[in-house]
Design a protein around this motif. Sequence first.
Motif, PDB file in Angstrom:
ATOM      1  N   PHE A  33     -47.765  46.931 -25.325  1.00  0.00           N
ATOM      2  CA  PHE A  33     -48.573  47.010 -26.538  1.00  0.00           C
ATOM      3  C   PHE A  33     -47.697  47.115 -27.784  1.00  0.00           C
ATOM      4  CE2 PHE A  33     -52.049  48.166 -23.630  1.00  0.00           C
ATOM      5  CZ  PHE A  33     -53.047  47.358 -24.146  1.00  0.00           C
ATOM      6  N   LEU A  34     -46.574  47.837 -27.686  1.00  0.00           N
ATOM      7  CA  LEU A  34     -45.653  47.897 -28.816  1.00  0.00           C
ATOM      8  C   LEU A  34     -45.139  46.507 -29.156  1.00  0.00           C
ATOM      9  CD1 LEU A  34     -43.547  51.084 -27.980  1.00  0.00           C
ATOM     10  CD2 LEU A  34     -44.904  50.733 -30.040  1.00  0.00           C
ATOM     11  N   PHE A  35     -44.781  45.756 -28.136  1.00  0.00           N
ATOM     12  CA  PHE A  35     -44.247  44.408 -28.344  1.00  0.00           C
ATOM     13  C   PHE A  35     -45.313  43.474 -28.920  1.00  0.00           C
ATOM     14  CE2 PHE A  35     -43.395  40.154 -26.350  1.00  0.00           C
ATOM     15  CZ  PHE A  35     -42.352  39.803 -27.198  1.00  0.00           C
ATOM     16  N   LEU A  36     -46.512  43.507 -28.319  1.00  0.00           N
ATOM     17  CA  LEU A  36     -47.576  42.601 -28.756  1.00  0.00           C
ATOM     18  C   LEU A  36     -48.085  42.933 -30.161  1.00  0.00           C
ATOM     19  CD1 LEU A  36     -49.551  42.275 -25.408  1.00  0.00           C
ATOM     20  CD2 LEU A  36     -48.074  40.566 -26.461  1.00  0.00           C
ATOM     21  N   THR A  37     -48.201  44.235 -30.464  1.00  0.00           N
ATOM     22  CA  THR A  37     -48.657  44.597 -31.809  1.00  0.00           C
ATOM     23  C   THR A  37     -47.601  44.274 -32.865  1.00  0.00           C
ATOM     24  OG1 THR A  37     -47.913  46.875 -31.401  1.00  0.00           O
ATOM     25  CG2 THR A  37     -50.252  46.403 -31.065  1.00  0.00           C
ATOM     26  N   ALA A  38     -46.333  44.394 -32.497  1.00  0.00           N
ATOM     27  CA  ALA A  38     -45.274  44.019 -33.432  1.00  0.00           C
ATOM     28  C   ALA A  38     -45.355  42.537 -33.761  1.00  0.00           C
ATOM     29  CB  ALA A  38     -43.914  44.360 -32.846  1.00  0.00           C
ATOM     30  N   ILE A  39     -45.630  41.712 -32.763  1.00  0.00           N
ATOM     31  CA  ILE A  39     -45.805  40.279 -33.003  1.00  0.00           C
ATOM     32  C   ILE A  39     -47.060  40.030 -33.832  1.00  0.00           C
ATOM     33  CG2 ILE A  39     -46.370  38.079 -31.889  1.00  0.00           C
ATOM     34  CD1 ILE A  39     -44.503  38.752 -29.655  1.00  0.00           C
ATOM     35  N   PHE A  40     -48.144  40.693 -33.439  1.00  0.00           N
ATOM     36  CA  PHE A  40     -49.440  40.454 -34.067  1.00  0.00           C
ATOM     37  C   PHE A  40     -49.407  40.730 -35.566  1.00  0.00           C
ATOM     38  CE2 PHE A  40     -53.987  41.878 -34.773  1.00  0.00           C
ATOM     39  CZ  PHE A  40     -54.485  40.588 -34.797  1.00  0.00           C
ATOM     40  N   ILE A 170     -39.671  35.778 -34.745  1.00  0.00           N
ATOM     41  CA  ILE A 170     -40.741  36.759 -34.549  1.00  0.00           C
ATOM     42  C   ILE A 170     -40.576  37.466 -33.216  1.00  0.00           C
ATOM     43  CG2 ILE A 170     -43.205  36.966 -34.038  1.00  0.00           C
ATOM     44  CD1 ILE A 170     -43.827  35.132 -36.269  1.00  0.00           C
ATOM     45  N   VAL A 171     -40.324  36.707 -32.152  1.00  0.00           N
ATOM     46  CA  VAL A 171     -40.220  37.297 -30.816  1.00  0.00           C
ATOM     47  C   VAL A 171     -39.015  38.215 -30.718  1.00  0.00           C
ATOM     48  CG1 VAL A 171     -39.881  36.801 -28.367  1.00  0.00           C
ATOM     49  CG2 VAL A 171     -41.453  35.397 -29.706  1.00  0.00           C
ATOM     50  N   SER A 174     -39.497  41.376 -32.889  1.00  0.00           N
ATOM     51  CA  SER A 174     -40.521  42.243 -32.305  1.00  0.00           C
ATOM     52  C   SER A 174     -39.991  42.928 -31.054  1.00  0.00           C
ATOM     53  CB  SER A 174     -41.778  41.439 -31.971  1.00  0.00           C
ATOM     54  OG  SER A 174     -42.321  40.843 -33.120  1.00  0.00           O
ATOM     55  N   LEU A 175     -39.241  42.192 -30.248  1.00  0.00           N
ATOM     56  CA  LEU A 175     -38.679  42.766 -29.025  1.00  0.00           C
ATOM     57  C   LEU A 175     -37.681  43.867 -29.350  1.00  0.00           C
ATOM     58  CD1 LEU A 175     -38.612  42.575 -25.937  1.00  0.00           C
ATOM     59  CD2 LEU A 175     -36.744  40.921 -26.161  1.00  0.00           C
ATOM     60  N   THR A 176     -36.822  43.619 -30.326  1.00  0.00           N
ATOM     61  CA  THR A 176     -35.818  44.619 -30.711  1.00  0.00           C
ATOM     62  C   THR A 176     -36.480  45.899 -31.218  1.00  0.00           C
ATOM     63  OG1 THR A 176     -34.222  42.896 -31.281  1.00  0.00           O
ATOM     64  CG2 THR A 176     -33.850  45.087 -32.203  1.00  0.00           C
ATOM     65  N   SER A 177     -37.436  45.765 -32.138  1.00  0.00           N
ATOM     66  CA  SER A 177     -38.095  46.947 -32.694  1.00  0.00           C
ATOM     67  C   SER A 177     -38.897  47.688 -31.634  1.00  0.00           C
ATOM     68  CB  SER A 177     -39.005  46.552 -33.860  1.00  0.00           C
ATOM     69  OG  SER A 177     -40.073  45.731 -33.415  1.00  0.00           O
ATOM     70  N   SER A 178     -39.498  46.961 -30.697  1.00  0.00           N
ATOM     71  CA  SER A 178     -40.295  47.591 -29.644  1.00  0.00           C
ATOM     72  C   SER A 178     -39.417  48.368 -28.670  1.00  0.00           C
ATOM     73  CB  SER A 178     -41.101  46.534 -28.886  1.00  0.00           C
ATOM     74  OG  SER A 178     -41.939  45.818 -29.752  1.00  0.00           O
ATOM     75  N   VAL A 179     -38.279  47.795 -28.314  1.00  0.00           N
ATOM     76  CA  VAL A 179     -37.357  48.493 -27.406  1.00  0.00           C
ATOM     77  C   VAL A 179     -36.856  49.782 -28.036  1.00  0.00           C
ATOM     78  CG1 VAL A 179     -35.080  48.361 -26.328  1.00  0.00           C
ATOM     79  CG2 VAL A 179     -36.653  46.439 -26.122  1.00  0.00           C
ATOM     80  N   LEU A 180     -36.471  49.722 -29.307  1.00  0.00           N
ATOM     81  CA  LEU A 180     -36.001  50.928 -29.994  1.00  0.00           C
ATOM     82  C   LEU A 180     -37.102  51.977 -30.077  1.00  0.00           C
ATOM     83  CD1 LEU A 180     -33.926  49.319 -32.902  1.00  0.00           C
ATOM     84  CD2 LEU A 180     -33.048  50.468 -30.861  1.00  0.00           C
ATOM     85  N   SER A 181     -38.325  51.539 -30.341  1.00  0.00           N
ATOM     86  CA  SER A 181     -39.442  52.479 -30.455  1.00  0.00           C
ATOM     87  C   SER A 181     -39.735  53.151 -29.117  1.00  0.00           C
ATOM     88  CB  SER A 181     -40.687  51.750 -30.951  1.00  0.00           C
ATOM     89  OG  SER A 181     -40.485  51.231 -32.243  1.00  0.00           O
ATOM     90  N   VAL A 182     -39.765  52.374 -28.043  1.00  0.00           N
ATOM     91  CA  VAL A 182     -40.122  52.940 -26.749  1.00  0.00           C
ATOM     92  C   VAL A 182     -39.002  53.835 -26.221  1.00  0.00           C
ATOM     93  CG1 VAL A 182     -39.245  51.191 -25.117  1.00  0.00           C
ATOM     94  CG2 VAL A 182     -41.437  52.315 -24.678  1.00  0.00           C
ATOM     95  N   LEU A 183     -37.749  53.555 -26.588  1.00  0.00           N
ATOM     96  CA  LEU A 183     -36.650  54.442 -26.217  1.00  0.00           C
ATOM     97  C   LEU A 183     -36.764  55.777 -26.952  1.00  0.00           C
ATOM     98  CD1 LEU A 183     -33.575  52.032 -26.043  1.00  0.00           C
ATOM     99  CD2 LEU A 183     -34.697  53.202 -24.148  1.00  0.00           C
TER     100      LEU A 183
END
Length: 293
Positions: A33-40, A170-171, A174-183
Amino acid sequence: MAFFLASPARYVKSVSEGISLWAVSVLPATFPFLFLTAIFTRLKLYGRLSRAAAPIAGKAFRVSGAGGCAAVLSMLSGYPVGARTVLDLYEKGAVSKQETFRLACLCSTTGPMFLVGVVGSAMFQNVLLGWVLLLSHYFGVLTVCFFLRFTGKPFKAEKLPVIKTRNDNIVSESLTSSVLSVLCVGGSIAVFYAFGQMLSDVGAFIHMGNTAEGILRGLLEMTSGCALLSQAPAPLTAALSCFLVTFGGLCVLVQQIAFLSRAEVKTLPFLGVKLLQAVIAGGAAYLLSLAVF
């Protein structure tokens, strides 16, 4: 530091257990969801939906259409997606400074995957109760946020700058920001799980029943608190679980504040609103769960 130095093996194990809890229960539900919302939020479609949602969001909660979309994402995804989305929109200029606090309180929710799937089904072994807790949770959050619409200075969403979206990177972004957030989420869970073990070692939970210990542990880290409370299924323990999940516990609050402080959301008023939301949600959960048990 003294605890870690005195018994490193014990607390390394506690941190490891916290990481396991994150990896098994939180990571699979949160990261996609972090990844998909970052893209969205980077797509032009988000801007179109925001404009369409503006009248409803403005009348109900006095936030912009972009804020209304962020609230829906938060309700579907859970902590800390809402807080991260608020920060993303704030940094892009998609939401006004006047509405940021109201939006932060509105986007502070868990999702159905946690309350229904984890707390209701796995812990209390009652899917219907999970839906009762979820509805109570939403009721507490939305009720308080409705009255927050009468606070603060008025804003005019149409004066906000137009968001420029880019289709390149975009991908990867979004992937980078999501990984940092979930960590960041995993680190806070691991640390607060170890803090709970330290409190246990100094006798903070001696002579306490599961209910009292569950509340104290839940105020640190809500997942472990709900797990203890679920060992004695009853309307009271269900209501307390709903209270803990709505408040979030110190672990979830730290995750949210890490994002919201960068969006200039004041911490103490935010904590006050979360406490009020938790009380209302817990009361609603108690009344509704009487029909379940």
